[in-house]
Design an enzyme around this catalytic site. Structure first.
Site, PDB file in Angstrom:
ATOM      1  N   ALA A 168       0.870  -1.183   0.000  1.00  0.00           N
ATOM      2  CA  ALA A 168       0.000   0.000   0.000  1.00  0.00           C
ATOM      3  C   ALA A 168       0.903   1.228   0.000  1.00  0.00           C
ATOM      4  CB  ALA A 168      -0.869  -0.018   1.251  1.00  0.00           C
ATOM      5  N   GLY A 177       0.580  -5.153   0.774  1.00  0.00           N
ATOM      6  CA  GLY A 177      -0.540  -5.146  -0.162  1.00  0.00           C
ATOM      7  C   GLY A 177      -0.159  -5.742  -1.505  1.00  0.00           C
ATOM      8  N   GLU A 216      -0.553  -9.305  -1.043  1.00  0.00           N
ATOM      9  CA  GLU A 216      -1.991  -9.582  -0.905  1.00  0.00           C
ATOM     10  C   GLU A 216      -2.672  -9.593  -2.266  1.00  0.00           C
ATOM     11  OE1 GLU A 216      -2.302  -6.517   2.095  1.00  0.00           O
ATOM     12  OE2 GLU A 216      -3.152  -7.983   3.468  1.00  0.00           O
ATOM     13  N   GLU A 225       4.103  -5.529   7.320  1.00  0.00           N
ATOM     14  CA  GLU A 225       3.259  -4.528   7.974  1.00  0.00           C
ATOM     15  C   GLU A 225       3.631  -4.269   9.437  1.00  0.00           C
ATOM     16  OE1 GLU A 225       2.299  -6.718   5.824  1.00  0.00           O
ATOM     17  OE2 GLU A 225       0.751  -5.933   4.516  1.00  0.00           O
TER      18      GLU A 225
HETATM   19  N1  T1G Z   1       4.685   3.374  -0.160  1.00  0.00           N
HETATM   20  C1  T1G Z   1       5.153   4.557  -0.627  1.00  0.00           C
HETATM   21  N2  T1G Z   1       6.451   4.793  -0.955  1.00  0.00           N
HETATM   22  C2  T1G Z   1       7.303   3.773  -0.778  1.00  0.00           C
HETATM   23  C3  T1G Z   1       6.908   2.501  -0.292  1.00  0.00           C
HETATM   24  C4  T1G Z   1       5.514   2.332   0.016  1.00  0.00           C
HETATM   25  N3  T1G Z   1       5.036   1.176   0.461  1.00  0.00           N
HETATM   26  N4  T1G Z   1       8.008   1.706  -0.233  1.00  0.00           N
HETATM   27  C5  T1G Z   1       9.046   2.444  -0.671  1.00  0.00           C
HETATM   28  N5  T1G Z   1       8.635   3.669  -1.002  1.00  0.00           N
HETATM   29  C6  T1G Z   1       9.460   4.767  -1.542  1.00  0.00           C
HETATM   30  C7  T1G Z   1      10.558   5.171  -0.583  1.00  0.00           C
HETATM   31  O1  T1G Z   1      10.062   6.130   0.336  1.00  0.00           O
HETATM   32  C8  T1G Z   1      11.586   5.762  -1.534  1.00  0.00           C
HETATM   33  O2  T1G Z   1      11.092   7.028  -1.893  1.00  0.00           O
HETATM   34  C9  T1G Z   1      11.450   4.890  -2.774  1.00  0.00           C
HETATM   35  O3  T1G Z   1      10.151   4.273  -2.681  1.00  0.00           O
HETATM   36  C10 T1G Z   1      12.493   3.807  -2.836  1.00  0.00           C
HETATM   37  O4  T1G Z   1      12.430   3.116  -1.578  1.00  0.00           O
HETATM   38  C11 T1G Z   1      -2.704  -3.131   2.974  1.00  0.00           C
HETATM   39  C12 T1G Z   1      -1.221  -1.719   4.604  1.00  0.00           C
HETATM   40  C13 T1G Z   1      10.208  -2.074  -1.690  1.00  0.00           C
HETATM   41  C14 T1G Z   1      12.134  -3.261  -0.633  1.00  0.00           C
HETATM   42  O5  T1G Z   1       6.482  -1.943   3.960  1.00  0.00           O
HETATM   43  O6  T1G Z   1      10.666  -2.292   1.876  1.00  0.00           O
HETATM   44  O7  T1G Z   1       0.928  -2.767   2.218  1.00  0.00           O
HETATM   45  O8  T1G Z   1      13.034   8.411  -1.077  1.00  0.00           O
HETATM   46  O9  T1G Z   1      14.863   3.413  -0.999  1.00  0.00           O
HETATM   47  O10 T1G Z   1      15.964   0.080  -1.337  1.00  0.00           O
HETATM   48  O11 T1G Z   1      -1.639  -4.888   4.038  1.00  0.00           O
HETATM   49  O12 T1G Z   1      11.188   0.332  -0.341  1.00  0.00           O
HETATM   50  O13 T1G Z   1      12.944   7.631  -3.468  1.00  0.00           O
HETATM   51  O14 T1G Z   1      11.307   9.374  -2.639  1.00  0.00           O
HETATM   52  O15 T1G Z   1      13.420   1.640   0.149  1.00  0.00           O
HETATM   53  O16 T1G Z   1      14.928  -0.463  -3.626  1.00  0.00           O
HETATM   54  C15 T1G Z   1       3.967  -2.618   3.099  1.00  0.00           C
HETATM   55  C16 T1G Z   1       8.325  -0.843   2.171  1.00  0.00           C
HETATM   56  C17 T1G Z   1       3.209  -1.338   3.170  1.00  0.00           C
HETATM   57  C18 T1G Z   1       7.449  -2.008   1.799  1.00  0.00           C
HETATM   58  C19 T1G Z   1      12.496  -1.292  -2.119  1.00  0.00           C
HETATM   59  N6  T1G Z   1       5.121  -2.469   2.265  1.00  0.00           N
HETATM   60  N7  T1G Z   1       9.326  -0.606   1.171  1.00  0.00           N
HETATM   61  O17 T1G Z   1      13.711  -0.976  -1.493  1.00  0.00           O
HETATM   62  O18 T1G Z   1      14.054   1.402  -2.299  1.00  0.00           O
HETATM   63  S1  T1G Z   1       1.819  -1.504   4.237  1.00  0.00           S
HETATM   64  C20 T1G Z   1       6.321  -2.117   2.776  1.00  0.00           C
HETATM   65  C21 T1G Z   1      10.466  -1.365   1.144  1.00  0.00           C
HETATM   66  C22 T1G Z   1       0.726  -2.450   3.351  1.00  0.00           C
HETATM   67  C23 T1G Z   1      -1.378  -3.750   3.276  1.00  0.00           C
HETATM   68  C24 T1G Z   1      -0.502  -2.874   4.096  1.00  0.00           C
HETATM   69  C25 T1G Z   1      11.483  -0.967   0.114  1.00  0.00           C
HETATM   70  C26 T1G Z   1      11.559  -1.911  -1.085  1.00  0.00           C
HETATM   71  P1  T1G Z   1      12.170   8.192  -2.299  1.00  0.00           P
HETATM   72  P2  T1G Z   1      13.763   2.407  -1.073  1.00  0.00           P
HETATM   73  P3  T1G Z   1      14.761  -0.021  -2.229  1.00  0.00           P
END
Ligand code: T1G
Length: 647
Positions: free
Chosen positions: A62, A101, A104, A124
């Site tokens: 998400a 997500g 999911e 999450e």
């Molecule tokens: N949403 C928005 N922006 C995100 C993002 C996300 N989920 N994940 C990363 N970014 C942005 C980050 O801020 C950065 O922005 C750029 O992408 C590169 O990130 C309903 C509710 C995917 C392994 O927790 O683990 O889904 O600084 O430097 O090293 O059940 O990003 O470039 O402007 O980390 O290549 C669950 C979190 C959400 C994944 C990639 N998902 N992200 O790593 O790049 S909750 C997460 C990561 C959810 C559902 C629930 C990593 C990555 P900027 P980065 P990376």
């Protein structure tokens, strides 16, 4: 540019998601996928749909930037259900990471295929929430309760081969992902389809599983709320009908989204991503780093070498004589051999890592290195002698860095030719494990040198934080205030053990006194003595009394606590009570929460002074230092976040 495009390869349609940087499930993407289901269900020529993503990764979850706002339809659980009930089976083709997500959505597909190096996960809980679109309800239907519990309560991703063995994906695709996924789809529709995931059963775990899991999750969560809630959601999935479990999960997710822990973890999430790329350096090209030298192969030097090797850089180790070189190489080998023992490295990988280190006493080996990191004894004369040689033998543009933790980098750099290439890079031990890297420029340090320090931080996957010059920089300066405040409570009659218990209860790995016993009281004692010898007015501390009595910590069998021979378990010490009797007021009834609040307030007060003096650029930087250098619980956001004035 549309975030969802549809193409057709005969009877197989391809839905491509393109929503940089990580294909997060913002509103436009949810709507695009929602519409794609209807479009493809209405197309009689289409018999199956491959869902694939452009860019670096499959859907990464998400959109975390939407979390502060009320959810907007189409809601993710509804989108997942829509994909799952589509007339044509969807196949998720995963590269990079299918997380939260994103996973999911993949669970709503009838099949999941992935590249070998791809991973899937439910992170999450690292954001203080639980999956909110069926992750805790569908995952156990594929891999069983135990694996689902491990995934959802730790947030750890799983690589494709392991996910295949666990039943989370249906095939690992070698070669081109789209080609392999389309071939998989063609084969899949040639035979009866499996049930949608939501219609599959969950095998009840063996007796006692839930009680054991609850105890284990409570122990590892150490105060973070989300892991136990994720466990409860999986239990509900195992014991209740699908729809009821989905409702329970969604209610829990929406409740947790608004909690202080979720706000804290989101703040840390964004701070960690901002730290390695400071805006001020965005247009400054760093010096390319191909070879690095490390001066000094002791604990710090060996850890720094290991970190450089882990990042694939060849390293030259310089020591003062052959025996020291051999010791240094042995220290590095110990790090990698430990990785083999723990099953993290193969023998061949460890050998390759060790082979990338060349040890020598000869500074003439350095004329081509791009960076030198000095990690010798913490004494100004020793360090200055090293840089005097480096200033002669190294390239004029080679970055010369000191790993000093307490000395003034300006004093170390005195007399160095081209001081613009000099910088402080303060690693934390063990340097190949601890993520924090304090980057300390002097007034002469050039923007390019500073940018190179941050580029090294990115290369080593560290959390780099810029610090101004003061005693202890950011982290050790706050540590000094924290320890002094803790001693102040002891003087007020608060028992040492209660203070440690209070800080452990607050989420730190150890309290201030047990931590000193582990690290040694004499290190800070020698710093205080050095300051006194230099004429500074440094009042006597309780720690001084103990060190002078020979109580330096675990290494001498006792410090703040006694230790039975060979034991690490701290024992209340009568000798300490006698030694400090004259310094301590009658017993205080201060409670553990009051203790923790008082000591965190002291950390924040020093943090505010650090901000006011311009030593740190932001409260978030200070929080990253405390979390990644000193084990402050990340689900509290750090001392500055935890004590911020709420708007
Ligand atoms: N949403 C928005 N922006 C995100 C993002 C996300 N989920 N994940 C990363 N970014 C942005 C980050 O801020 C950065 O922005 C750029 O992408 C590169 O990130 C309903 C509710 C995917 C392994 O927790 O683990 O889904 O600084 O430097 O090293 O059940 O990003 O470039 O402007 O980390 O290549 C669950 C979190 C959400 C994944 C990639 N998902 N992200 O790593 O790049 S909750 C997460 C990561 C959810 C559902 C629930 C990593 C990555 P900027 P980065 P990376």
């Amino acid at each position: 540019m549309s975030v969802v495009t549809i193409a057709r390869q005969g009877e197989i349609a391809t839905v491509t998601v393109d929503n940089p940087p990580v294909n997060a499930l913002g509103l436009a993407l949810r709507q695009g996928l929602w519409d794609a289901v209807a479009t493809l269900d209405a197309d009689p020529a289409v018999r199956a749909v491959v869902l694939i993503c452009a860019g670096r990764t499959f859907i990464a979850g998400a959109d975390v930037t939407e979390f502060g706002k009320p959810p907007v339809a189409p809601h993710l659980p509804d989108l997942v259900a829509r994909i799952e009930s589509a007339e044509k089976p969807w196949i998720a083709a995963i590269h990079g990471s299918a997380l939260g997500g994103g996973f999911e959505v993949a669970l709503g597909c009838r099949f999941r295929v992935a590249l070998p190096e791809a991973s899937v996960g439910l992170p999450e809980v690292t954001l203080g929430i639980i999956p909110g679109a069926g992750g805790t309800v569908r995952t156990p239907r594929l891999c069983g309760v135990a694996t689902a519990v491990d995934m959802a309560t730790t947030g750890k991703p799983m690589r494709a081969p392991k996910a295949l063995a666990a039943g989370l994906i249906d095939a690992v695709i070698e070669g081109d992902l789209l080609t392999g996924a389309v071939e998989f789809a063609r084969a899949a529709i040639a035979q009866p389809l499996p049930l949608p995931v939501s219609q599959r059963g969950i095998e009840a775990p063996e007796a006692g599983f839930w009680a054991e899991a609850e105890a284990s999750v409570a122990k590892s969560a150490k105060g973070a709320a989300a892991p136990a809630r994720a466990l409860a959601a999986i239990r509900k999935a195992a014991e209740a009908p699908f729809d009821e479990a989905m409702g329970f999960e969604r209610t829990t997710f929406l409740e947790l989204r608004g909690t202080e822990q979720a706000a804290a973890l989101r703040a840390v999430f964004f701070a960690e991503r901002a730290a390695p790329r400071p805006a001020a350096l965005r247009d400054v090209a760093p010096l390319p780093l191909k070879t690095v030298a490390v001066i000094g192969g002791g604990t710090m030097g060996a850890g720094i070498i290991a970190a450089l090797r882990d990042a694939g850089l060849p390293v030259i180790l310089i020591e003062r004589d052959d025996e020291a070189v051999a010791r240094g190489l042995a220290n590095v080998a110990k790090v990698f051999d430990g990785g083999v023992k723990r099953g993290k490295l193969s023998e061949a990988q460890a050998r390759a890592l060790k082979d990338g280190v060349t040890g020598t006493t000869d500074y003439a080996a350095l004329p081509d290195v791009d960076m030198v990191i000095e990690a010798v004894f913490e004494e100004i004369g020793v360090k200055r002698a090293v840089f005097a040689q480096l200033g002669v033998v190294c390239r004029a543009d080679a970055v010369l860095a000191t790993n000093t933790s307490y000395l003034d980098p300006r004093a170390i750099a005195e007399g160095l030719p081209n001081p613009s290439r000099f910088i402080g890079l303060h690693f934390f031990s063990p340097a190949n494990v601890m993520k924090l890297l304090e980057i300390v420029p002097t007034p002469q340090t050039s923007a390019r040198t500073l940018a190179t320090g941050f580029a090294l931080g990115r290369l080593l996957k560290k959390i780099p934080v810029r610090s101004g010059i003061c005693e202890g920089f950011i982290g050790n300066r706050i540590l000094k205030r924290y320890r002094a405040a803790a001693e102040g409570l002891v003087r007020k009659g608060v028992p040492i053990a209660r203070i440690d218990a209070a800080m452990r209860g607050h989420g730190l790995a150890m309290g201030p006194f047990e931590a000193q016993d582990l690290g040694g009281l004499d290190i800070a004692y020698l710093q205080r003595e050095g300051a006194r010898a230099a004429g500074q007015d440094v009042p006597e501390t309780l720690g001084d009394i103990l060190v002078r009595a020979g109580r330096k910590g675990q290494k001498t069998g006792g410090g703040w606590y006694d230790y039975a021979a060979g034991e690490r378990k701290p024992l209340i010490s009568d000798q300490v009570a006698q030694l400090l009797a004259a310094e301590i007021a009658p017993p205080s009834a201060m409670t553990e929460p009051e203790i923790a609040q008082a000591l965190v307030a002291e950390m924040a007060a020093e943090g505010q002074a650090i901000l006011d003096e311009g030593i740190a650029a932001s409260p978030a930087d200070i929080d990253l230092v405390k979390i990644h250098g000193y084990g402050f619980p990340r689900w509290r956001g750090g001392p500055m976040f935890a004590t911020r004035v709420r708007e």
